[in-house]
Design a protein around this motif. Structure first.
Motif, mmCIF file in Angstrom:
data_model
loop_
_atom_site.group_PDB
_atom_site.id
_atom_site.type_symbol
_atom_site.label_atom_id
_atom_site.label_comp_id
_atom_site.label_asym_id
_atom_site.label_seq_id
_atom_site.Cartn_x
_atom_site.Cartn_y
_atom_site.Cartn_z
ATOM 1 N N CYS A 23 0.793 -1.038 -0.083
ATOM 2 C CA CYS A 23 -0.038 -0.029 -0.050
ATOM 3 C C CYS A 23 0.943 1.300 -0.106
ATOM 4 C CB CYS A 23 -0.767 0.180 1.106
ATOM 5 S SG CYS A 23 -1.946 1.503 1.232
ATOM 6 N N ASP A 24 0.613 1.932 -0.760
ATOM 7 C CA ASP A 24 1.386 3.460 -0.963
ATOM 8 C C ASP A 24 0.912 4.494 -0.228
ATOM 9 O OD1 ASP A 24 3.107 5.349 -1.770
ATOM 10 O OD2 ASP A 24 3.214 4.840 -3.872
ATOM 11 N N ARG A 25 1.306 4.535 0.717
ATOM 12 C CA ARG A 25 0.878 5.728 1.763
ATOM 13 C C ARG A 25 2.013 6.952 1.884
ATOM 14 N NH1 ARG A 25 -0.082 0.946 4.385
ATOM 15 N NH2 ARG A 25 2.084 0.841 5.077
ATOM 16 N N SER A 26 2.833 6.984 0.809
ATOM 17 C CA SER A 26 3.732 8.062 0.811
ATOM 18 C C SER A 26 2.900 9.332 0.675
ATOM 19 C CB SER A 26 4.955 7.950 -0.164
ATOM 20 O OG SER A 26 4.435 7.576 -1.330
ATOM 21 N N GLU A 27 3.759 10.426 0.748
ATOM 22 C CA GLU A 27 3.298 11.729 0.369
ATOM 23 C C GLU A 27 3.390 11.990 -1.192
ATOM 24 O OE1 GLU A 27 5.561 14.933 2.410
ATOM 25 O OE2 GLU A 27 4.908 14.231 4.302
ATOM 26 N N LYS A 28 4.285 11.199 -1.981
ATOM 27 C CA LYS A 28 4.214 11.385 -3.335
ATOM 28 C C LYS A 28 3.829 10.103 -3.874
ATOM 29 C CE LYS A 28 7.330 14.076 -5.051
ATOM 30 N NZ LYS A 28 8.380 14.741 -5.660
ATOM 31 N N PRO A 29 2.672 9.391 -3.948
ATOM 32 C CA PRO A 29 2.456 8.005 -4.507
ATOM 33 C C PRO A 29 2.695 8.057 -5.987
ATOM 34 C CG PRO A 29 0.464 9.189 -4.180
ATOM 35 C CD PRO A 29 1.361 9.820 -3.594
ATOM 36 N N GLN A 30 3.107 6.841 -6.592
ATOM 37 C CA GLN A 30 3.418 6.859 -8.071
ATOM 38 C C GLN A 30 2.322 7.397 -8.710
ATOM 39 O OE1 GLN A 30 4.444 2.625 -7.814
ATOM 40 N NE2 GLN A 30 5.823 3.053 -9.534
ATOM 41 N N ILE A 31 0.992 7.286 -8.431
ATOM 42 C CA ILE A 31 0.059 7.838 -9.283
ATOM 43 C C ILE A 31 -1.040 8.440 -8.073
ATOM 44 C CG2 ILE A 31 -2.258 7.560 -10.710
ATOM 45 C CD1 ILE A 31 -0.921 4.888 -11.700
ATOM 46 N N GLU A 32 -1.225 9.730 -8.577
ATOM 47 C CA GLU A 32 -2.127 10.494 -7.480
ATOM 48 C C GLU A 32 -3.068 11.505 -8.240
ATOM 49 O OE1 GLU A 32 -1.239 13.740 -3.825
ATOM 50 O OE2 GLU A 32 0.289 13.313 -5.282
ATOM 51 N N VAL A 33 -4.285 11.415 -7.596
ATOM 52 C CA VAL A 33 -5.287 12.543 -8.122
ATOM 53 C C VAL A 33 -5.558 13.545 -7.293
ATOM 54 C CG1 VAL A 33 -7.796 12.718 -8.665
ATOM 55 C CG2 VAL A 33 -6.400 10.457 -9.237
ATOM 56 N N LYS A 34 -5.271 14.837 -7.736
ATOM 57 C CA LYS A 34 -5.488 16.035 -6.850
ATOM 58 C C LYS A 34 -6.344 17.119 -7.335
ATOM 59 C CE LYS A 34 -1.533 17.495 -5.227
ATOM 60 N NZ LYS A 34 -0.341 18.161 -5.060
ATOM 61 N N LYS A 35 -7.160 17.560 -6.509
ATOM 62 C CA LYS A 35 -7.940 18.698 -6.705
ATOM 63 C C LYS A 35 -7.325 19.890 -6.234
ATOM 64 C CE LYS A 35 -12.310 15.891 -6.470
ATOM 65 N NZ LYS A 35 -12.559 16.161 -7.936
ATOM 66 N N ILE A 36 -7.534 20.936 -7.456
ATOM 67 C CA ILE A 36 -6.853 22.176 -6.941
ATOM 68 C C ILE A 36 -7.640 23.356 -7.006
ATOM 69 C CG2 ILE A 36 -4.718 23.828 -7.498
ATOM 70 C CD1 ILE A 36 -3.585 21.262 -8.802
ATOM 71 N N VAL A 37 -7.919 24.228 -6.215
ATOM 72 C CA VAL A 37 -8.803 25.264 -6.265
ATOM 73 C C VAL A 37 -8.292 26.461 -6.821
ATOM 74 C CG1 VAL A 37 -10.270 26.888 -4.763
ATOM 75 C CG2 VAL A 37 -9.678 24.630 -3.798
ATOM 76 N N LYS A 38 -9.120 27.162 -7.508
ATOM 77 C CA LYS A 38 -8.839 28.306 -8.395
ATOM 78 C C LYS A 38 -7.958 29.233 -7.507
ATOM 79 C CE LYS A 38 -10.672 32.023 -11.299
ATOM 80 N NZ LYS A 38 -11.592 32.568 -11.874
ATOM 81 N N GLY A 39 -6.839 29.800 -8.061
ATOM 82 C CA GLY A 39 -6.225 30.650 -7.280
ATOM 83 C C GLY A 39 -5.016 30.261 -6.508
ATOM 84 N N ASP A 40 -4.970 28.689 -6.082
ATOM 85 C CA ASP A 40 -3.896 28.184 -5.540
ATOM 86 C C ASP A 40 -2.549 28.496 -6.343
ATOM 87 O OD1 ASP A 40 -5.611 27.572 -3.340
ATOM 88 O OD2 ASP A 40 -5.505 25.418 -3.484
#
Length: 293
Positions: free
Chosen positions: A15-32
């Motif tokens: 199980c990849d519990r690292s801060e930077k997994p091999q594949i990651e889905v991220k949601k980013i708010v406008k202005g971030d």
């Protein structure tokens, strides 16, 4: 649909519990906004929104919904979300091979030997996603949302991604997408880009490749156009600069993580490569590029 036996999956050593997994889905708010210091190659798929990326040399691009961007290892990037965005990030901890029988070096060889073709240098690679990639990402993102974090699964999906690119994009398109890391000796250059931070000296890097110092030096200069120590110092300076201004890490921690034996050596390096002491960089907020090439 919910994943069965959640506890068993989350407790597995894969199980990849690292801060930077091999594949990651991220949601980013406008202005971030944010700063990325990449130690590995990344492919970023923009499935919603619009994001601007700017490299440390101030070249930049905008990733729109339906596009994938290639960000090479060793660079510092800032990003700015121009709209509410969702991205899927693939991180490559090893050299990229489109399939077992076709490595990236072949792209360079086949593209550059064509009559009338002029090689060009770009910081970012951009491609539009085709229907098959959309279908692939929809299923992958759903599984990640359900809690799938298996490294073995991620390895398979990364191979599948590269096979889709190999099968459904032209060699010219793939050449331009991966061109930031392509050279006549891509295997050598990718070994350096992905592993140079593990070594303290040029001699150590050369030894790891079973080469004499002279052999390594000549090959390095022919590929990168710079002396090895100069290139490594500039890369380490970019990483340190980014960590000083964008994190709250203590200077001792930054120094230790970047291979400095003492605070004195770390301060001396900063003054030489950044033009200021670590304290002056952090509180003076120097602009990336003023002193770091």
């Amino acid at each position: 649909m919910s994943m069965m036996y959640q506890n068993e999956h989350s407790g597995c050593f894969n199980c990849d519990r690292s801060e930077k997994p091999q594949i990651e889905v991220k949601k980013i708010v406008k202005g971030d906004t944010g700063i990325l210091s990449l130690k590995e190659n990344e492919i970023v798929f923009v499935t919603e929104g619009r994001i601007r990326f700017v490299a440390n040399d101030f070249s930049g691009c905008e990733g729109l919904k339906g596009q994938m961007l290639f960000l090479p290892a060793g660079g510092n990037y800032s990003f700015d979300a121009l709209a509410h965005s969702t991205i899927t990030v693939f991180r490559f901890y090893e050299s990229i091979r489109l399939c077992d029988n076709f490595d990236l070096e072949k792209l360079y060889e086949e593209r550059t030997k064509r009559n009338g073709y002029r090689a060009h240098t770009v910081r970012f690679g951009i491609l539009d996603m085709n229907a098959l990639l959309w279908h692939y990402l929809d299923g992958l993102n759903d599984l990640i949302a359900e809690g799938v974090r298996c490294r073995s699964f991620f390895n398979v999906k990364i191979k599948e991604l590269l096979l889709l690119q190999r099968s459904f994009y032209t060699k010219e398109e793939l050449h331009d997408f991966f061109s930031p890391i392509l050279s006549g000796d891509t295997a050598f250059s990718e070994y350096i880009r992905l592993r140079w931070k593990n070594f303290r000296t040029v001699t150590e890097v050369a030894s790891s490749m079973h080469m004499t110092h002279k052999q390594f030096y000549n090959r390095f200069v022919s590929v990168f156009g710079k002396k090895p120590q100069q290139w490594m110092n500039e890369g380490r300076a970019r990483i340190i600069h980014n960590e000083i201004i964008s994190t709250k890490k203590q200077f001792k921690q930054i120094a230790a993580e970047n291979g400095f034996a003492s605070d004195t050596h770390f301060t001396r390096f900063c003054k030489k490569e950044l033009g200021k002491t670590p304290t002056e960089v952090r509180y003076g907020k120097t602009t990336m590029g003023d002193n770091v090439k």
